[in-house]
Scaffold this motif. Structure first.
Motif, PDB file in Angstrom:
ATOM      1  N   ILE A   1       0.838  -1.204   0.000  1.00 48.18           N
ATOM      2  CA  ILE A   1       0.000   0.000   0.000  1.00 48.18           C
ATOM      3  C   ILE A   1       0.872   1.252   0.000  1.00 48.18           C
ATOM      4  O   ILE A   1       0.598   2.219  -0.713  1.00 48.18           O
ATOM      5  CB  ILE A   1      -0.982  -0.030   1.189  1.00 48.18           C
ATOM      6  CG1 ILE A   1      -1.971  -1.191   1.005  1.00 48.18           C
ATOM      7  CG2 ILE A   1      -1.741   1.286   1.326  1.00 48.18           C
ATOM      8  CD1 ILE A   1      -2.576  -1.694   2.291  1.00 48.18           C
ATOM      9  N   ILE A   2       1.941   1.206   0.759  1.00 47.23           N
ATOM     10  CA  ILE A   2       2.873   2.340   0.750  1.00 47.23           C
ATOM     11  C   ILE A   2       3.429   2.529  -0.668  1.00 47.23           C
ATOM     12  O   ILE A   2       3.476   3.647  -1.192  1.00 47.23           O
ATOM     13  CB  ILE A   2       4.014   2.135   1.774  1.00 47.23           C
ATOM     14  CG1 ILE A   2       3.441   2.237   3.202  1.00 47.23           C
ATOM     15  CG2 ILE A   2       5.134   3.152   1.566  1.00 47.23           C
ATOM     16  CD1 ILE A   2       4.404   1.833   4.303  1.00 47.23           C
ATOM     17  N   ALA A   3       3.794   1.425  -1.298  1.00 43.00           N
ATOM     18  CA  ALA A   3       4.356   1.498  -2.658  1.00 43.00           C
ATOM     19  C   ALA A   3       3.342   2.050  -3.653  1.00 43.00           C
ATOM     20  O   ALA A   3       3.713   2.691  -4.639  1.00 43.00           O
ATOM     21  CB  ALA A   3       4.837   0.119  -3.102  1.00 43.00           C
ATOM     22  N   ALA A   4       2.062   1.801  -3.403  1.00 36.74           N
ATOM     23  CA  ALA A   4       1.018   2.278  -4.323  1.00 36.74           C
ATOM     24  C   ALA A   4       0.803   3.786  -4.220  1.00 36.74           C
ATOM     25  O   ALA A   4       0.147   4.381  -5.073  1.00 36.74           O
ATOM     26  CB  ALA A   4      -0.292   1.544  -4.053  1.00 36.74           C
ATOM     27  N   GLN A   5       1.349   4.415  -3.188  1.00 42.01           N
ATOM     28  CA  GLN A   5       1.283   5.877  -3.013  1.00 42.01           C
ATOM     29  C   GLN A   5      -0.106   6.458  -3.255  1.00 42.01           C
ATOM     30  O   GLN A   5      -0.288   7.329  -4.095  1.00 42.01           O
ATOM     31  CB  GLN A   5       2.289   6.553  -3.950  1.00 42.01           C
ATOM     32  CG  GLN A   5       3.727   6.151  -3.635  1.00 42.01           C
ATOM     33  CD  GLN A   5       4.743   6.992  -4.387  1.00 42.01           C
ATOM     34  OE1 GLN A   5       4.579   7.233  -5.582  1.00 42.01           O
ATOM     35  NE2 GLN A   5       5.771   7.444  -3.704  1.00 42.01           N
ATOM     36  N   ILE A   6      -1.050   5.963  -2.518  1.00 40.80           N
ATOM     37  CA  ILE A   6      -2.431   6.425  -2.663  1.00 40.80           C
ATOM     38  C   ILE A   6      -2.575   7.758  -1.919  1.00 40.80           C
ATOM     39  O   ILE A   6      -2.259   7.827  -0.726  1.00 40.80           O
ATOM     40  CB  ILE A   6      -3.408   5.376  -2.103  1.00 40.80           C
ATOM     41  CG1 ILE A   6      -3.152   4.013  -2.764  1.00 40.80           C
ATOM     42  CG2 ILE A   6      -4.863   5.828  -2.307  1.00 40.80           C
ATOM     43  CD1 ILE A   6      -3.790   2.843  -2.050  1.00 40.80           C
ATOM     44  N   PRO A   7      -3.020   8.803  -2.608  1.00 39.70           N
ATOM     45  CA  PRO A   7      -3.107  10.115  -1.951  1.00 39.70           C
ATOM     46  C   PRO A   7      -3.977  10.065  -0.691  1.00 39.70           C
ATOM     47  O   PRO A   7      -5.045   9.457  -0.696  1.00 39.70           O
ATOM     48  CB  PRO A   7      -3.764  11.008  -3.012  1.00 39.70           C
ATOM     49  CG  PRO A   7      -3.478  10.324  -4.306  1.00 39.70           C
ATOM     50  CD  PRO A   7      -3.432   8.853  -4.023  1.00 39.70           C
TER      51      PRO A   7
END
Ligand SMILES: *Cc1c(COP(=O)(O)O)cnc(C)c1O
Length: 247
Positions: free
Chosen positions: A189-195
């Motif tokens: 989830i961190i890697a997906a960088q969801i605003p």
């Protein structure tokens, strides 16, 4: 004989410290959250006096019953039980600051509406079912990212991390797999960088498995019996409600 709460808190804190030492972490990285189901306010206040002021209930009814007595004492209140959408108003009324058990979009959307109406905000963790056990709530690990994407668009909800209940098993390595799965999801989830999505917290580990959880990256351990003593109700009373309400 009633449990000596300050003495038990010392024992649990020592367990936390040792697990941190063993895994090269600092004890300040791990918060002890007290799971206070079935515990009377007077006994919860003993823990407050010992310096532990992060607590969580599983049921709105208990939150409500204890609210008046606890409200003069400074503390922080999370919610860790299955939340039915018709209890949202009460969750907010009794000043819960973090819902650790958000596991479905329908609930998130209803929370958003109510929060808009009251002009409030709420921290949430996404609860993930890492054990595959039918009786426990939580989103399936494969669906966690999609749920987080959707919840991240609701501006009144602030995603701060993930929560899980590990497998109940005497086989430590099977329990460990649950916590490793939650950690891996956090990294994805961190890697997906969801605003708007923060992923600092991992709420995992309880009285029986907190060492394993800390070794695998827990930042919050949720402890009940190791501090307050055995409960009279079995945990299935809290976790295994007859119908999984899909509202
Ligand atoms: C009761 C409960 C805990 C604490 O369990 P203990 O085994 O008593 O430490 C942790 N998390 C949740 C969701 C709980 O319901």
């Amino acid at each position: 004989m009633k449990t000596n709460i300050p003495a038990q808190l010392k024992i649990v804190q020592n367990r936390i410290n040792l697990a941190c030492q063993k895994s090269g972490r600092r004890p300040e990285e791990v918060k002890l959250l007290l799971a206070t189901k079935t515990v009377e306010p007077e006994r919860i206040k003993i823990a407050f006096d010992a310096g532990y002021t992060l607590i969580a209930e599983n049921k709105i009814q208990e939150l409500k019953d204890k609210f008046e007595e606890l409200k003069e004492s400074e503390h922080v209140s999370h919610f860790i039980g299955h939340l039915q959408s018709n209890k949202i108003k009460e969750l907010l009324r009794y000043e819960v600051t973090c819902l650790e058990s958000l596991d479905r979009l329908s609930l998130a959307e209803k929370l958003q509406k109510r929060l808009e109406f009251e002009d409030k905000h709420l921290d949430v963790f996404i609860q993930v079912n890492t054990s595959g056990e039918e009786s426990k709530f939580g989103v399936h690990p494969d669906q966690a990212i999609d749920l987080i994407q959707a919840v991240s668009r609701l501006d009144r909800l602030h995603i701060k991390g993930l929560m899980t209940i590990g497998l109940f098993s005497s086989e430590a390595e099977k329990v460990r797999l649950c916590f490793q799965l939650l950690k891996k999801l956090q990294e994805q989830i961190i890697a997906a960088q969801i605003p708007g999505v923060e992923m600092k917290d991992l709420s995992m580990g309880m009285s029986g498995d907190l060492e394993i959880a800390i070794e695998e990256g827990a930042t919050i351990v949720r402890v009940g019996t190791a501090v307050f003593g055995e409960r009279i109700y079995p945990d299935t009373y809290y976790w295994n409600e007859n119908s999984k309400e899909e509202d």
